[in-house]
Motif scaffolding. Structure first.
Motif, short mmCIF file in Angstrom:
data_model
loop_
_atom_site.label_atom_id
_atom_site.label_comp_id
_atom_site.label_asym_id
_atom_site.label_seq_id
_atom_site.Cartn_x
_atom_site.Cartn_y
_atom_site.Cartn_z
N ALA A 245 5.30 37.91 30.55
CA ALA A 245 6.15 36.72 30.52
C ALA A 245 5.36 35.46 30.17
O ALA A 245 5.90 34.36 30.23
N GLY A 246 4.09 35.61 29.78
CA GLY A 246 3.27 34.44 29.49
C GLY A 246 2.57 33.94 30.73
O GLY A 246 2.68 34.51 31.82
N ALA A 247 1.83 32.84 30.57
CA ALA A 247 1.08 32.30 31.70
C ALA A 247 0.86 30.81 31.49
O ALA A 247 0.86 30.31 30.36
N THR A 248 0.68 30.10 32.58
CA THR A 248 0.33 28.68 32.54
C THR A 248 -0.92 28.47 33.37
O THR A 248 -1.20 29.22 34.31
N ILE A 249 -1.69 27.45 33.00
CA ILE A 249 -2.86 27.04 33.76
C ILE A 249 -2.70 25.57 34.08
O ILE A 249 -2.64 24.73 33.18
N GLY A 250 -2.60 25.28 35.36
CA GLY A 250 -2.34 23.90 35.76
C GLY A 250 -1.02 23.38 35.22
O GLY A 250 -0.89 22.20 34.91
N GLY A 251 -0.04 24.28 35.09
CA GLY A 251 1.27 23.87 34.58
C GLY A 251 1.37 23.87 33.08
O GLY A 251 2.45 23.64 32.53
N GLN A 252 0.26 24.12 32.38
CA GLN A 252 0.26 24.14 30.92
C GLN A 252 0.20 25.58 30.43
O GLN A 252 -0.42 26.44 31.04
N GLY A 253 0.86 25.83 29.31
CA GLY A 253 0.89 27.17 28.76
C GLY A 253 -0.50 27.66 28.38
O GLY A 253 -1.31 26.93 27.83
N ASN A 259 0.05 33.99 20.71
CA ASN A 259 0.57 32.65 20.39
C ASN A 259 -0.52 31.71 19.90
O ASN A 259 -0.29 30.50 19.81
N LEU A 260 -1.70 32.22 19.58
CA LEU A 260 -2.74 31.37 19.02
C LEU A 260 -2.34 30.87 17.64
O LEU A 260 -2.50 29.69 17.30
N LEU A 261 -1.80 31.78 16.82
CA LEU A 261 -1.30 31.43 15.49
C LEU A 261 0.20 31.53 15.50
O LEU A 261 0.78 32.50 15.99
N GLY A 262 0.85 30.52 14.92
CA GLY A 262 2.31 30.50 14.88
C GLY A 262 2.80 29.08 14.73
O GLY A 262 2.02 28.14 14.55
N PRO A 263 4.10 28.88 14.81
CA PRO A 263 4.64 27.53 14.68
C PRO A 263 4.16 26.63 15.82
O PRO A 263 4.27 26.99 16.99
N VAL A 264 3.60 25.48 15.45
CA VAL A 264 3.22 24.51 16.46
C VAL A 264 4.42 23.64 16.78
O VAL A 264 5.34 23.48 15.97
N SER A 265 4.41 23.06 17.96
CA SER A 265 5.49 22.15 18.37
C SER A 265 4.95 21.24 19.45
O SER A 265 3.85 21.44 19.97
N GLU A 266 5.72 20.23 19.76
CA GLU A 266 5.30 19.29 20.80
C GLU A 266 6.52 18.67 21.44
O GLU A 266 7.62 18.67 20.89
N MET A 270 2.96 16.39 24.00
CA MET A 270 2.23 17.52 24.55
C MET A 270 2.57 18.77 23.75
O MET A 270 3.73 19.03 23.45
N PRO A 271 1.54 19.58 23.40
CA PRO A 271 1.79 20.80 22.63
C PRO A 271 2.66 21.79 23.42
O PRO A 271 2.46 21.97 24.61
N THR A 272 3.61 22.41 22.74
CA THR A 272 4.47 23.40 23.38
C THR A 272 4.54 24.70 22.59
O THR A 272 5.18 25.65 23.04
N GLY A 273 3.88 24.75 21.43
CA GLY A 273 3.93 25.95 20.61
C GLY A 273 2.58 26.61 20.50
O GLY A 273 1.80 26.65 21.45
N ALA A 274 2.31 27.16 19.30
CA ALA A 274 1.04 27.83 19.05
C ALA A 274 -0.09 26.81 18.88
O ALA A 274 0.14 25.60 18.87
N VAL A 275 -1.32 27.33 18.74
CA VAL A 275 -2.48 26.46 18.57
C VAL A 275 -2.63 26.04 17.11
O VAL A 275 -2.90 24.88 16.81
N ILE A 276 -2.47 26.97 16.20
CA ILE A 276 -2.67 26.72 14.76
C ILE A 276 -1.48 27.27 13.99
O ILE A 276 -1.04 28.40 14.23
N GLU A 277 -0.99 26.47 13.06
CA GLU A 277 0.08 26.91 12.16
C GLU A 277 -0.40 26.75 10.72
O GLU A 277 -0.86 25.68 10.32
N ARG A 278 -0.33 27.82 9.97
CA ARG A 278 -0.73 27.78 8.56
C ARG A 278 0.47 28.22 7.72
O ARG A 278 1.17 29.17 8.05
N GLY A 279 0.68 27.49 6.59
CA GLY A 279 1.79 27.84 5.73
C GLY A 279 1.64 27.23 4.35
O GLY A 279 0.64 26.57 4.02
N SER A 280 2.62 27.45 3.50
CA SER A 280 2.61 26.91 2.14
C SER A 280 4.04 26.64 1.70
O SER A 280 4.99 27.25 2.20
#
Length: 377
Positions: A245-253, A259-266, A270-280
């Motif tokens: 189900a995922g995990a949080t550290i200090g309330g943060q994902g 989820n390291l690579l994927g759509p980023v969001s905020e 504050m970040p709420t998505g992946a760490v890095i998003e690459r696309g074209s």
């Protein structure tokens, strides 16, 4: 008259007073049944009517009571009587008895008055055996150690039942070591069965940890006992930990390979998505980072053939960014296929480059490589 008085005394002596009906004018109705010689359970001798030397019978009964009440024996595994027994010593005779005990297997033997007395045990008799410091009980024709083995259930301040053979109602339950470590074992019959610890609120499940339905170790939680979520699973064959189900550290994902690579969001910076998003897109490629950094690149074909003094010029070129920036970024560029030219790859605004290429000689079919670095939030 004398003969008559004697006859009346003989009859009266045989009367059972309790058999005379109260208020009935029937005279003497029947005689009492003869008194038995021994009591039913312990075979204590009864004092009979008109018996001489009643103290002998009374003392014999006391001697039996002294032997079998609060029963404690010195041993229960001797088949031969001890050579010099102490008066009052009691033993349970072992199987295959010999000597003065021959034929008295399982009997209670009492040494009294220089001789052995024997008593046949009755169902339920219990004795403390001194040389093993344990209780034995006579049951189903044999002396057996009295233990807690194979009890149908045990309830400590609670009622045990068919599902909960051991029930404890207390503020705490202590399982401690006996000089070293201590291990609590929960065993199941097969892989598809369950061996777990279940935590309840009002006897409704809220959390469970163990091997439930497989040999994988899982930790599950439930808001109400009907819907369950697997929070943690460790594969029995691999040892790999899965936070399903995922995990949080200090309330943060917390981030991982999924989820390291994927759509980023905020949200609210504050970040709420992946760490890095690459696309074209049709306008080039981009990389977005969870901290808000964005890098855009594009290849633009140009002809550098417009004379400008001693140089040649491509003319002003505009190129949309593959993804927009939140504000005007820093832009730069270089020629991809020659060192005899240069590029002014500035960003005109937050959505496009405004750039140009230069050369000391006229050229056609060249490619500008453009880069812009800024923020996407």
């Amino acid at each position: 008259m004398g003969a008559l008085r004697g006859q009346r005394a003989q009859v009266t002596g045989a009367v059972n007073i309790r058999s005379i009906r109260s208020g009935a004018n029937t005279g003497l109705e029947k005689e009492a049944a003869p008194m038995p010689d021994l009591s039913v359970n312990l075979s204590l001798p009864y004092i009979q009517p008109a018996q001489a030397q009643k103290h002998v019978t009374h003392n014999e009964a006391l001697q039996i009571l002294d032997a079998v009440v609060q029963l404690a024996v010195l041993s229960h595994d001797l088949a031969v009587p001890p050579a010099d027994p102490t008066p009052g010593a009691r033993y349970v005779v072992a199987q295959g008895a010999e000597g003065a005990w021959a034929g008295r297997d399982d009997a209670l033997a009492l040494y009294q008055g220089g001789a052995w007395m024997f008593f046949a045990p009755q169902p339920g008799w219990r004795a403390f055996v001194a040389d093993i410091a344990a209780d034995i009980v006579w049951h189903d024709g044999a002396w057996r150690l009295s233990s807690l083995d194979n009890l149908p259930g045990v309830g400590i301040n609670a009622a045990a039942d068919a599902a909960n053979r051991l029930a404890v109602s207390a503020d705490a339950t202590l399982l401690s070591h006996e000089g070293a470590g201590h291990r609590l074992k929960i065993n199941k019959a097969g892989t598809n069965d369950t061996a777990s610890l279940l935590f309840q609120t009002g006897f409704s499940g809220r959390a469970e940890m163990g091997c439930a339905g497989s040999d994988d170790f899982t930790v599950k939680v439930s808001p109400g006992g009907d819907t369950w979520f697997t929070a943690l699973q460790i594969g029995a064959d691999t040892g790999v930990l899965d936070l399903a189900a995922g995990a949080t550290i200090g309330g943060q994902g917390a981030y991982h390979a999924g989820n390291l690579l994927g759509p980023v969001s905020e949200q609210d910076g504050m970040p709420t998505g992946a760490v890095i998003e690459r696309g074209s897109t049709a306008n080039g490629t981009y990389v977005r980072f969870a901290d808000g950094t964005q890098i855009c690149t594009a290849d633009v074909n140009v002809d550098i053939d417009t004379p400008v003094g001693a140089l040649f010029f491509s003319g002003v070129v505009t190129q949309d960014f593959p993804m927009p920036f939140v504000e005007k970024p820093v832009g730069s560029g270089a020629m991809a296929n020659t060192i005899n030219g240069w590029v002014n790859g500035r960003a005109g605004n937050a959505t496009q480059w405004t750039c140009a290429a230069y050369s000391h000689a006229a050229r056609t079919g060249d490619t500008m490589q453009l880069v812009a670095v800024g923020r996407w939030f």
